[in-house]
Write an enzyme that holds these catalytic residues in place. Structure first.
Site, PDB file in Angstrom:
ATOM      1  N   GLY A  48       8.357   2.047   5.698  1.00  0.00           N
ATOM      2  CA  GLY A  48       9.717   2.674   5.260  1.00  0.00           C
ATOM      3  C   GLY A  48      10.029   2.111   4.007  1.00  0.00           C
ATOM      4  CB  CYS A  49       9.877  -1.108   2.283  1.00  0.00           C
ATOM      5  SG  CYS A  49      10.904  -1.919   3.249  1.00  0.00           S
ATOM      6  CB  THR A  50       5.788   2.426   1.128  1.00  0.00           C
ATOM      7  OG1 THR A  50       5.148   1.168   1.274  1.00  0.00           O
ATOM      8  CG2 THR A  50       4.809   3.159   0.163  1.00  0.00           C
TER       9      THR A  50
END
Length: 159
Positions: A48-50
């Site tokens: 998700g952060c990527t």
């Protein structure tokens, strides 16, 4: 976490000075007179952060065209942030907040629900800080996918 811990539009943005992915100190004051998106994410190089970071990367030219800079903040150490930047060719500063003091000041750390269970952690959040240092837009508990397009829409910028 209660909503009373959260920032609202018009509030003064909490100042910060944090170590970046390149080892330099970056402060909110470095962006004085400009608009800056400050976004908080849980952990570098997670799916998700990527996705969220790459979305900001791919939209940076459009944001910069609106005189908006971008800064990402997570509890990761600068070395991990540098790898994240290199792995995904990120083109904006990533800042390390290992003590979570800045996250807490922005209301981006505290109780959250994760798969129905209440835990303490980073609350994926995004803020637009206006040139005068006030909060122009707040987004808490954001979804990583499509997040930048929603921010642009809410700011009245054509995506």
């Amino acid at each position: 976490m209660t909503d009373s811990n959260r920032l609202n539009e018009g509030d003064k943005a909490p100042d910060f000075s944090l170590t970046s992915d390149s080892g330099e100190t970056v402060s909110l004051g470095d962006f004085a007179g400009r608009r800056v998106v400050v976004y908080f994410y849980p952990r570098a190089n997670t799916p998700g952060c990527t996705k969220e970071a790459c979305d900001f990367r791919d939209s940076l030219e459009q944001l910069n065209g609106q005189d908006i800079d971008v800064v990402g903040i997570s509890p990761d150490k600068p070395e991990k942030l540098a790898k994240f930047r290199e792995d995904h060719e990120l083109n904006f500063p990533l800042l390390s907040d290992p003590d979570k003091e800045v996250m807490t000041a922005y209301g981006a750390f505290g109780e959250k629900k994760n798969y129905g269970k209440v835990t303490q952690g980073v609350i994926r959040s995004t803020f637009l800080v206006e040139p005068d240092g006030t909060i122009g837009l707040t987004k808490y508990n954001v979804k990583a996918t499509g997040h930048v397009a929603r921010i642009l829409r809410d700011m009245g910028v054509d995506a």
